[in-house]
Design an enzyme around this catalytic site. Structure first.
Site, short mmCIF file in Angstrom:
data_model
loop_
_atom_site.label_atom_id
_atom_site.label_comp_id
_atom_site.label_asym_id
_atom_site.label_seq_id
_atom_site.Cartn_x
_atom_site.Cartn_y
_atom_site.Cartn_z
N CYS A 118 3.94 -1.05 -2.43
CA CYS A 118 4.56 -1.32 -1.14
C CYS A 118 4.76 -2.83 -0.92
CB CYS A 118 3.77 -0.68 -0.02
SG CYS A 118 4.70 -0.54 1.53
N HIS A 134 3.43 4.99 -1.62
CA HIS A 134 1.96 4.91 -1.69
C HIS A 134 1.40 6.06 -2.54
CE1 HIS A 134 1.25 1.69 1.29
NE2 HIS A 134 2.40 2.12 1.79
N GLU A 158 -1.60 6.46 -3.42
CA GLU A 158 -2.99 6.73 -3.07
C GLU A 158 -3.15 7.78 -1.99
OE1 GLU A 158 -1.82 3.05 -0.56
OE2 GLU A 158 -1.27 4.03 -2.44
#
Length: 510
Positions: free
Chosen positions: A79, A167, A169
């Site tokens: 990001c 993202h 994660e």
């Protein structure tokens, strides 16, 4: 350890989640502020740049020194990190026409790059940004796009440097874990050897070397962290670990005796100290929440000090501090936070207790603490126990605290927690408890008017306690619990259920 991942934090709400996802791959990771790089980078085999609430176009944009990283170590930029690589290497980052937030799907995936192995067209990813990469650097090679974000993933030619606008994660990026594995294992060549078994073996050996033949004192709280810390130390030094379990009079019903027996059954050298009268006497007449907390903390230190002095030649204090308590994060202003959060089982000890500190769990997240405990054969009833505040029921009794109020709340809490367990709901809740409110309400029992206490039940789901949402418990369950409380607990005639999330509310009421 020479097999580590360095995560540079730019203030993203997801930074800790990156570290946890990496560790789920059995690879150890550490978080550092972007402006406080370790002097020695040799132990880190790969680096990840986090997202950020800031714009790379701003004058005060976080600006790390990557001179010893970029092009020299495998680098994954997420990001803000990806925008940073693009912006400061000849690309173009500009405001998005619309805020790009939420689910998206990959509409183009370049074949043949190991970074995208196992990731196909249509893979769902999670976006959260207001700027976008309009043009890649000259050395940039496009790897993936979505309908609205052309440069969703790229790499820099001649380097093991990758950038992704989404993202990986977060749970909503369905192939996020696969992407991280591709980068860390296949590209960066990291070994997946960070396991509970390896941690226990390594930590026990380190504790034995550090402590030698000294004695250690540990304040047990009944919670997961102090319990697992105690077992690690017990494996390392045996009876030279002296555990102290204090009853402050504000524990759950029968908890002091039941938990003490459980600890003794685990083979721990533990002493139970019933100081409930001392705590309740010190709290008499006090209504202010912060003052109550300070009184409980002060008396605990006094009791702990009294008991620790009875352990001759003790030189170490063990604490159940875990990794999130020690992470120095980036604040909303872009700089490092003013202080590192301080947390341990004994609530802060004065300087005159000249003890060296040992923290066996300081590298672990909460879920890893539980896995380590399970690896050592600890009971699920301990490892799965809900978090319980240090001040105990003292901050669940609003207003002044009396022995009568404690007894009422203990009975109410016991009914609620037991019902959660009997109905298979306990393990689906992160934390639950009851609050005794400082109001009386009118009721009718047996055709007679009553004017008695109101209690509030609280059950939340969370991962770390920083944010939480109330649990939608079945109406039939709440009806059953309410009836049982009102019928069995004298002094209560009304039960309510708290449906507030954190924020804006907190989990506890004080």
């Amino acid at each position: 350890m020479q097999n580590q991942v360095l995560i540079l934090d730019f203030g993203s709400q997801y930074t800790q989640l990156i570290a946890r996802r990496v560790r789920e791959l059995n690879i150890y990771s550490e978080i550092k502020p972007y402006n406080k790089l370790p002097d020695d980078l040799s132990k880190f085999k790969a680096v990840i740049l986090s997202g950020s609430p800031f714009s790379v176009r701003a004058e005060d944009a976080p600006h790390p020194d990557l001179s010893q990283i970029k092009g020299k170590k495998p680098l994954l930029a997420i990001c803000y990190g990806a925008q940073y690589l693009a912006h400061f290497n000849g690309g173009n980052v500009a405001p998005s026409a619309t805020r790009e937030y939420g689910r998206a799907n990959l509409s183009m995936v370049k074949d043949g790059d190991p970074f995208l192995n196992g990731v196909g067209l249509g893979s769902q990813v999670w976006m959260s940004h207001s700027d976008t990469i309009k043009q890649l650097p000259e050395s940039g090679i496009l790897l993936a796009s979505t309908k609205d974000v052309e440069n969703a993933a790229f790499r820099l030619e001649g380097e093991k440097t990758y950038g992704i606008q989404f993202h990986p994660e977060v749970y909503h990026s369905k192939d996020g874990k696969q992407l991280l594995k591709n980068f860390l294992v296949d590209i960066a060549q990291l070994e997946q050897d960070w396991t509970p078994d390896a941690f226990v073996e390594t930590t026990v050996a380190e504790l034995q070397e550090k402590i030698g033949q000294d004695k250690v004192i540990l304040g047990l709280s009944g919670g997961v962290d102090s319990s697992v810390a105690a077992m690690l130390l017990h494996k390392a030094i045996g009876d030279r670990l002296h555990c102290i379990f204090v009853n402050n009079g504000l524990l759950r019903k029968n908890e002091f005796h039941s938990v003490l027996e459980q600890y003794q059954g685990m083979g721990l050298n533990v002493k139970g100290v019933d100081a409930s009268a001392r705590f309740l006497d010190a709290l008499k007449g006090e209504e202010d929440p912060e003052t109550k907390r300070k009184i409980i903390g002060r008396v605990f230190i006094e009791v702990f000090d009294d008991e620790s002095q009875q352990v001759e030649n003790a030189t170490w204090l063990a604490q159940g501090t875990i990794y999130p308590d020690r992470i120095e994060s980036v604040s909303a202003s872009g700089g490092p936070s003013a202080v590192i959060k301080s947390h341990h089982n004994v609530g802060g000890l004065p300087d005159y207790m000249k003890l060296k500190v040992v923290e066996p769990l300081h590298l672990l997240f909460k879920d890893e603490v539980r896995r380590v405990g399970a690896n050592m054969g600890m009971e699920p009833s301990i490892l799965g126990r809900h978090p319980f505040p240090g001040p105990g029921l003292g901050i669940r009794i609003l207003g002044d605290i009396t022995p009568e109020k404690v007894a009422i709340l203990q009975d109410v809490d016991a009914i609620f927690i037991d019902a959660l367990k009997k109905n298979g709901l306990y393990d689906k809740v992160w934390q639950a408890g009851a609050m005794l409110l400082p109001v009386n309400s009118v009721g009718v029992m047996g055709d007679e008017r009553t004017y008695e206490k109101c209690v509030a039940l609280r059950a939340v789901e969370s991962t770390d306690g920083m944010t939480a949402d109330w649990v939608n418990l079945p109406y039939e369950f709440l009806q059953q619990v309410s009836n049982e409380i009102i019928n069995k607990v004298k002094g209560v005639n009304r039960v309510v259920y708290d449906i507030s999330s954190k924020p804006p509310a907190t989990i506890e009421w004080e």
